[in-house]
Design an enzyme around this catalytic site. Structure first.
Site, PDB file in Angstrom:
ATOM      1  CE  LYS A 223      22.145  53.051 -39.500  1.00 52.86           C
ATOM      2  NZ  LYS A 223      23.324  53.693 -40.064  1.00 52.86           N
TER       3      LYS A 223
ATOM      4  CE  LYS B  15      25.234  48.332 -32.724  1.00 49.37           C
ATOM      5  NZ  LYS B  15      26.326  48.491 -33.643  1.00 49.37           N
TER       6      LYS B  15
ATOM      7  CE  LYS C 114      26.200  43.994 -42.655  1.00 48.18           C
ATOM      8  NZ  LYS C 114      26.801  45.068 -43.457  1.00 48.18           N
TER       9      LYS C 114
HETATM   10  P1  ADP Z   1      23.806  50.999 -37.135  1.00 44.09           P
HETATM   11  O1  ADP Z   1      24.259  49.905 -36.184  1.00 44.09           O
HETATM   12  O2  ADP Z   1      22.776  51.891 -36.511  1.00 44.09           O
HETATM   13  O3  ADP Z   1      23.403  50.485 -38.488  1.00 44.09           O
HETATM   14  P2  ADP Z   1      26.322  51.732 -38.406  1.00 44.09           P
HETATM   15  O4  ADP Z   1      26.658  50.292 -38.504  1.00 44.09           O
HETATM   16  O5  ADP Z   1      26.059  52.502 -39.661  1.00 44.09           O
HETATM   17  O6  ADP Z   1      25.088  51.937 -37.365  1.00 44.09           O
HETATM   18  O7  ADP Z   1      27.485  52.434 -37.603  1.00 44.09           O
HETATM   19  C1  ADP Z   1      28.202  53.589 -37.953  1.00 44.09           C
HETATM   20  C2  ADP Z   1      29.247  53.855 -36.860  1.00 44.09           C
HETATM   21  O8  ADP Z   1      28.611  54.095 -35.597  1.00 44.09           O
HETATM   22  C3  ADP Z   1      30.200  52.664 -36.652  1.00 44.09           C
HETATM   23  O9  ADP Z   1      31.515  53.146 -36.411  1.00 44.09           O
HETATM   24  C4  ADP Z   1      29.632  51.976 -35.419  1.00 44.09           C
HETATM   25  O10 ADP Z   1      30.634  51.277 -34.707  1.00 44.09           O
HETATM   26  C5  ADP Z   1      29.050  53.147 -34.609  1.00 44.09           C
HETATM   27  N1  ADP Z   1      27.855  52.734 -33.835  1.00 44.09           N
HETATM   28  C6  ADP Z   1      26.658  52.362 -34.341  1.00 44.09           C
HETATM   29  N2  ADP Z   1      25.773  52.070 -33.352  1.00 44.09           N
HETATM   30  C7  ADP Z   1      26.436  52.259 -32.190  1.00 44.09           C
HETATM   31  C8  ADP Z   1      26.075  52.123 -30.801  1.00 44.09           C
HETATM   32  N3  ADP Z   1      24.853  51.749 -30.425  1.00 44.09           N
HETATM   33  N4  ADP Z   1      27.006  52.382 -29.879  1.00 44.09           N
HETATM   34  C9  ADP Z   1      28.241  52.780 -30.231  1.00 44.09           C
HETATM   35  N5  ADP Z   1      28.648  52.932 -31.518  1.00 44.09           N
HETATM   36  C10 ADP Z   1      27.771  52.686 -32.482  1.00 44.09           C
END
Ligand code: ADP
Ligand code: TRP
Length: 330
Positions: free
Chosen positions: A194, A191, A111
């Site tokens: 968002k 992966k 980050k």
């Molecule tokens: P993003 O990566 O879209 O910003 P977040 O970091 O807010 O999502 O993740 C919220 C939850 O969803 C966390 O527990 C994270 O490990 C899970 N998560 C997010 N993206 C994925 C993915 N592509 N596959 C599996 N788990 C995910």
């Protein structure tokens, strides 16, 4: 009953990566443990954000989580900033945390690179706030994605250090991973996330999802309709594995692909059908909950109230052990 704690940042729309990677796991676990789930807005403000959207984003995320099936009566879903103990315990934990350990955290390094212009102290301190989130409820079970395992290990370290210095107070927690720790994006390259725009949102309409699925890449060996494919090499098949039950998965999808019995568009139509069987009820619950926003707000208020009480007890216990308070009754 052991305590479960997990958190999710209000940074945008929920997608099927969140659902299959995290939320679906919480739906089962909420009945096995005394469950606290937090919309962690204090974590979200460590990166650039728009203050006028934050309150709505937090509330919308709570609505979305209830719509996914979090039990309104059972799970204590609450908004982190409504419970002041989290920030207070963070300060206390700061005083037993070596700086070097925070500088070495993978997510901080990532980050800090991504947000070069805003490497604030909160970004560095993020794992300490996360440790406070979990330990203030004496959480033992922490269901998260793979990317959060380091933070959970760090939390164990914090608990050990506090206990060694001030006496046995906190349990050692463990991360609980899902069967699907990584859902790929619709582009098949990375992966689902968002920030990458490669997601299928859980509240998106059938038509909008089809617009994303129809052009999505499949097994590159299937150039013509008559070319057989290998399901394991196809990103669309990885979604079928999440949404399509047996025997349809093996008999129609996998077999159809291997024998060129079905084309990629047939396969995608089948995926849409099965995905909507999961998403339709979520979207219906979301629509219903949206007409009862007042009630949902009341539930969040009540949950925050419970959380303030439980966390207040821990803060008292901590202060007492640290010689910070007059001896109040615990
Ligand atoms: P993003 O990566 O879209 O910003 P977040 O970091 O807010 O999502 O993740 C919220 C939850 O969803 C966390 O527990 C994270 O490990 C899970 N998560 C997010 N993206 C994925 C993915 N592509 N596959 C599996 N788990 C995910
Ligand atoms: N850092 C977590 C994430 O980005 C969110 C989070 C904050 C969390 N506090 C937590 C997760 C406590 C588990 C436990 O996904």
């Amino acid at each position: 009953m052991k305590v479960l704690f997990t958190g999710i940042q209000p940074t945008g729309l929920l997608h099927i990566g969140n659902y299959y990677g995290a939320i679906r796991n919480w739906l089962d676990l909420q009945y096995k443990y005394d469950s606290y789930i937090s919309v962690v807005d204090l974590h979200a403000i460590t990166i650039e954000y728009d203050p006028k959207d934050m309150r709505d984003n937090s509330f919308e995320l709570a609505l979305g989580l209830f719509a996914c099936g979090l039990d309104l009566k059972k799970t204590k879903l609450f908004i982190q900033s409504e419970v002041p103990g989290h920030a207070e315990l963070t300060w206390i934990f700061n005083t037993i945390t070596p700086l070097g350990e925070l500088e070495r955290m993978t997510q901080f390094k990532d980050k800090a690179k991504q947000h070069r212009k805003n490497v604030n102290v909160g970004l560095l301190d993020y794992p300490v706030l996360q440790a406070a989130d979990i330990l203030i409820y004496k959480g033992e079970i922490v269901p998260v994605g793979e990317d959060q395992v380091q933070h959970v290990e760090f939390t164990r370290e914090v608990a050990r250090r506090f206990n060694a210095r001030y006496g046995d107070t906190f349990p050692e927690c463990q991360a609980e991973l899902t069967a699907t720790p990584r859902v790929m994006g619709i582009d098949g390259d990375s992966k689902m996330s968002k920030s990458k725009g490669n997601f299928i949102g859980i509240l998106e309409s059938r038509e909008d999802i089809w617009e994303k699925l129809a052009p999505a890449p499949t097994d590159p060996a299937r150039v013509k309709r008559s070319d057989p494919g290998t399901p394991e090499k196809c990103n669309i098949y990885s979604y079928h594995q999440l949404a399509t039950p047996e025997p349809e998965l093996t008999e129609y999808v996998a077999e159809g692909c291997r024998t060129a019995g079905i084309g990629c568009l047939d396969c995608k139509r089948k995926l849409l059908e099965n995905l909507m069987k999961v998403l339709d009820p979520i979207q219906e619950r979301y629509a219903t909950l949206s007409t009862k926003k007042g009630e949902v707000r009341d539930i969040l208020d009540r949950n925050a109230d419970v959380c303030r009480k439980v966390s207040g007890q821990t803060i008292l216990e901590v202060k007492e052990r640290m010689g910070l308070t007059p001896i109040w009754k615990i």
